[in-house]
Motif scaffolding. Sequence first.
Motif, PDB file in Angstrom:
ATOM      1  N   TYR A 149      34.466  -7.343 -10.372  1.00  0.00           N
ATOM      2  CA  TYR A 149      35.006  -6.009 -10.609  1.00  0.00           C
ATOM      3  C   TYR A 149      34.680  -5.015  -9.496  1.00  0.00           C
ATOM      4  O   TYR A 149      35.312  -3.950  -9.422  1.00  0.00           O
ATOM      5  N   GLN A 150      33.698  -5.314  -8.656  1.00  0.00           N
ATOM      6  CA  GLN A 150      33.321  -4.408  -7.579  1.00  0.00           C
ATOM      7  C   GLN A 150      33.452  -5.137  -6.245  1.00  0.00           C
ATOM      8  O   GLN A 150      32.469  -5.582  -5.652  1.00  0.00           O
ATOM      9  N   VAL A 151      34.663  -5.273  -5.771  1.00  0.00           N
ATOM     10  CA  VAL A 151      34.935  -6.011  -4.535  1.00  0.00           C
ATOM     11  C   VAL A 151      35.026  -5.017  -3.391  1.00  0.00           C
ATOM     12  O   VAL A 151      35.914  -4.148  -3.365  1.00  0.00           O
ATOM     13  N   PRO A 152      34.099  -5.069  -2.397  1.00  0.00           N
ATOM     14  CA  PRO A 152      34.102  -4.087  -1.303  1.00  0.00           C
ATOM     15  C   PRO A 152      35.252  -4.337  -0.328  1.00  0.00           C
ATOM     16  O   PRO A 152      35.913  -5.376  -0.363  1.00  0.00           O
ATOM     17  N   GLU A 153      35.450  -3.383   0.559  1.00  0.00           N
ATOM     18  CA  GLU A 153      36.463  -3.515   1.605  1.00  0.00           C
ATOM     19  C   GLU A 153      36.101  -4.683   2.523  1.00  0.00           C
ATOM     20  O   GLU A 153      34.939  -4.911   2.832  1.00  0.00           O
ATOM     21  N   ARG A 154      37.117  -5.434   2.955  1.00  0.00           N
ATOM     22  CA  ARG A 154      36.876  -6.623   3.778  1.00  0.00           C
ATOM     23  C   ARG A 154      37.846  -6.660   4.957  1.00  0.00           C
ATOM     24  O   ARG A 154      38.848  -5.942   4.979  1.00  0.00           O
ATOM     25  N   VAL A 208      35.515 -11.092   5.438  1.00  0.00           N
ATOM     26  CA  VAL A 208      34.095 -10.740   5.456  1.00  0.00           C
ATOM     27  C   VAL A 208      33.923  -9.264   5.120  1.00  0.00           C
ATOM     28  O   VAL A 208      34.810  -8.437   5.340  1.00  0.00           O
ATOM     29  N   THR A 209      32.731  -8.937   4.592  1.00  0.00           N
ATOM     30  CA  THR A 209      32.380  -7.538   4.340  1.00  0.00           C
ATOM     31  C   THR A 209      31.649  -6.989   5.558  1.00  0.00           C
ATOM     32  O   THR A 209      31.263  -7.746   6.470  1.00  0.00           O
ATOM     33  N   MET A 210      31.426  -5.701   5.567  1.00  0.00           N
ATOM     34  CA  MET A 210      30.717  -5.093   6.689  1.00  0.00           C
ATOM     35  C   MET A 210      29.311  -5.664   6.788  1.00  0.00           C
ATOM     36  O   MET A 210      28.800  -5.928   7.887  1.00  0.00           O
ATOM     37  N   GLY A 211      28.678  -5.899   5.647  1.00  0.00           N
ATOM     38  CA  GLY A 211      27.328  -6.445   5.664  1.00  0.00           C
ATOM     39  C   GLY A 211      27.273  -7.854   6.220  1.00  0.00           C
ATOM     40  O   GLY A 211      26.251  -8.258   6.796  1.00  0.00           O
ATOM     41  N   PHE A 251      34.824  -2.934  11.689  1.00  0.00           N
ATOM     42  CA  PHE A 251      35.579  -2.274  10.629  1.00  0.00           C
ATOM     43  C   PHE A 251      36.321  -1.053  11.156  1.00  0.00           C
ATOM     44  O   PHE A 251      37.298  -0.607  10.553  1.00  0.00           O
ATOM     45  N   ALA A 252      35.861  -0.492  12.283  1.00  0.00           N
ATOM     46  CA  ALA A 252      36.543   0.662  12.872  1.00  0.00           C
ATOM     47  C   ALA A 252      37.741   0.237  13.713  1.00  0.00           C
ATOM     48  O   ALA A 252      38.620   1.060  14.007  1.00  0.00           O
ATOM     49  N   ALA A 253      37.811  -1.048  14.103  1.00  0.00           N
ATOM     50  CA  ALA A 253      38.889  -1.530  14.971  1.00  0.00           C
ATOM     51  C   ALA A 253      40.193  -1.648  14.195  1.00  0.00           C
ATOM     52  O   ALA A 253      40.207  -1.906  12.990  1.00  0.00           O
ATOM     53  N   ASN A 262      42.253  -9.550  12.115  1.00  0.00           N
ATOM     54  CA  ASN A 262      43.595 -10.020  11.772  1.00  0.00           C
ATOM     55  C   ASN A 262      44.148  -9.391  10.496  1.00  0.00           C
ATOM     56  O   ASN A 262      45.338  -9.529  10.213  1.00  0.00           O
ATOM     57  N   GLY A 263      43.313  -8.748   9.721  1.00  0.00           N
ATOM     58  CA  GLY A 263      43.819  -8.149   8.491  1.00  0.00           C
ATOM     59  C   GLY A 263      42.782  -7.268   7.840  1.00  0.00           C
ATOM     60  O   GLY A 263      41.578  -7.366   8.112  1.00  0.00           O
ATOM     61  N   ARG A 264      43.275  -6.379   6.964  1.00  0.00           N
ATOM     62  CA  ARG A 264      42.395  -5.432   6.281  1.00  0.00           C
ATOM     63  C   ARG A 264      42.633  -5.561   4.784  1.00  0.00           C
ATOM     64  O   ARG A 264      43.774  -5.475   4.317  1.00  0.00           O
ATOM     65  N   LEU A 265      41.574  -5.795   4.048  1.00  0.00           N
ATOM     66  CA  LEU A 265      41.662  -5.914   2.594  1.00  0.00           C
ATOM     67  C   LEU A 265      40.927  -4.736   1.974  1.00  0.00           C
ATOM     68  O   LEU A 265      39.729  -4.553   2.194  1.00  0.00           O
ATOM     69  N   GLU A 266      41.669  -3.926   1.228  1.00  0.00           N
ATOM     70  CA  GLU A 266      41.083  -2.723   0.639  1.00  0.00           C
ATOM     71  C   GLU A 266      40.088  -3.100  -0.457  1.00  0.00           C
ATOM     72  O   GLU A 266      40.156  -4.176  -1.051  1.00  0.00           O
TER      73      GLU A 266
END
Length: 613
Positions: free
Chosen positions: A261-266, A313-316, A326-328, A349-353
């Motif tokens: 339920y708590q999936v971070p940005e990837r 992947v997550t930022m961590g 993550f800024a790219a 290659n992609g951004r997952l909210e």
Amino acid sequence: MAAGMKHLSKTFVWILMGMLIVGLAGFGAVNFSSSSSSVAQVGDEDVSIGTYVRELQREQRALQAQTGQAMSMAQMTAFGLDRVVLGRLISLAALDHEAKSLGLSLGDENLIEELAAIDAFQGVNGQFDREAYSFALRNAGLTEKEFEEDLRREAARTIVQSAVLSGAKMPDTLTETLTSYIGARRSFSYVQINAAEIALTAEVPSDADLKAFYEANQDQFMLPETKVITYAALRPSMLLDEIEVDEAQLQRLFEDRSDQYQVPERRLVERLVFGDEEAAASAKAQLETGGATFESLVETRGLTLQDIDMGDVTMGDLGAAGTDVFAAEVGTVAGPLPSDLGPALYRVNGRLEAQITTFDDAKPELVEELASDRARRLVETQAEDIDDMLAGGATLEELATDSGLELAQINWTEDSSDDIAAYEGFRTAAAAVTADDFPEVGFLEDGSLFALRLDDTLPERPEPFGDAKDKILAAWQADRIAVALKDQGEALLAQAEATDGFSEDAEVKTETGLTRTAYIDTVPAGLVAGAFEMELGDFRLVQDAESAVVVRLDAILPPEASDDMTLLTQALQAQLDQSLAQELFQAYTQDVQTRAEPRVDQQALNAAQANFQ
């Protein structure tokens, strides 16, 4: 010589396994005074109790290894395996008797060679070791005398076998005939008329026309044998309203599912690692000046994109490089940046909210899950009471009234798959139920319980006209197309036979040198087989529901002269020779066994089986 006898011995055992019926047919169950040392006498040879028990144990171990379950003597007897073992030993004893009658035996020098060639009897230096020999025999429950006598008998049997099998050869004519049949080829040309190309005038049949078609083709509209089944069911979903779910439990379950339920940005990232900062910076410069692409950099390193793919992947997950990656922008390359393997370039290659589900949003799903689980357990607790009621004579109708079960009736066939018939547990019970069975509780895969009763069995019968009307209309239309296909095909066939060829405007296709096993995807299945039934120059019409084909046989060709055909011929000859040799040896063994007049000591046999573990 030792190697030769070993090879023949393996063949010998293989052949004997295939002739157990012959072995069993050649002896009776004639009792004679039990000596307690043998279960059968075959000529001058005895089948000892010890040998019989060892063979039973070997058969038992083989079955246990195959099935993973222990096999008792009673089970082996029920399967007839005791007779199989006895028949095998009597066949061997009959051959031993024959070899002795012929004066065949293995000499001492050859016996020594045989013993020395057995790996289990060799020491660390690869030579025969008497201690290893004695140890192996003790573990097998054999004495040296028994084993050496067995080895001599086996060698003598091998000599008899070799004498019968040597020179057994099937005539070349049969091999040539089979090869010619398998390898025969045909060349043919054909013109195809597809059903999709048939232009028919629009026609709406009357009910009278459809009824006439229905009555003339009633076999197309038959209903299968059907069981009329009444069932009562208690499903977990029926009990959900009775179940209260504690708020604290819901909160704990929500927290346990935080990953869901708590999936971070990837980010979808590829990472190319370098040995040092200078190499990474040089590669980045090549990308910026257009002198290279990211793919070419990966290829230069001897890698593939799959090798460097990190997935989502997550930022961590990225450590110190996380903020910059993550800024790219998507599609750009960031770096050089640190990684746990060294300086690296990262392609995004992609951004997952981020996907954040609140407790209130997840609550309905959590409630249903907890309540459904408790409802299934509640169904289980009621199963015993319901089963007791059925055993006491309660009907399904009474269960529905007194215990709140769902009551319904279904016309069930093997093709039924709606509602409760979609569950394997119900299908199995419905297939097995008979009019004499009493309802009993069963369970479905979703935790529901059910009980069913067979009310009636409807035989195979025509589907009522009104129910089958749509099917009848479709079949009527398909029949129109089939008749049109046949008419056009017969017209084309008549024209081709009259002119001894296809017209110039026809689309003629050709196939060259096809064998019987060839497959052409777009033509009727019987086309290739039909070509092998035709004479040179003949025409034939072949039709299925999709098309009609007029085919002309252009050439009858012999098998292709190729390595594959040579190998096929050799394999056929070897198989035929082997079959002939086996038949000859079976006939010889049966004759030997008949002449040896086997006699079974049933008392000793019963005693051996009674003490068998």
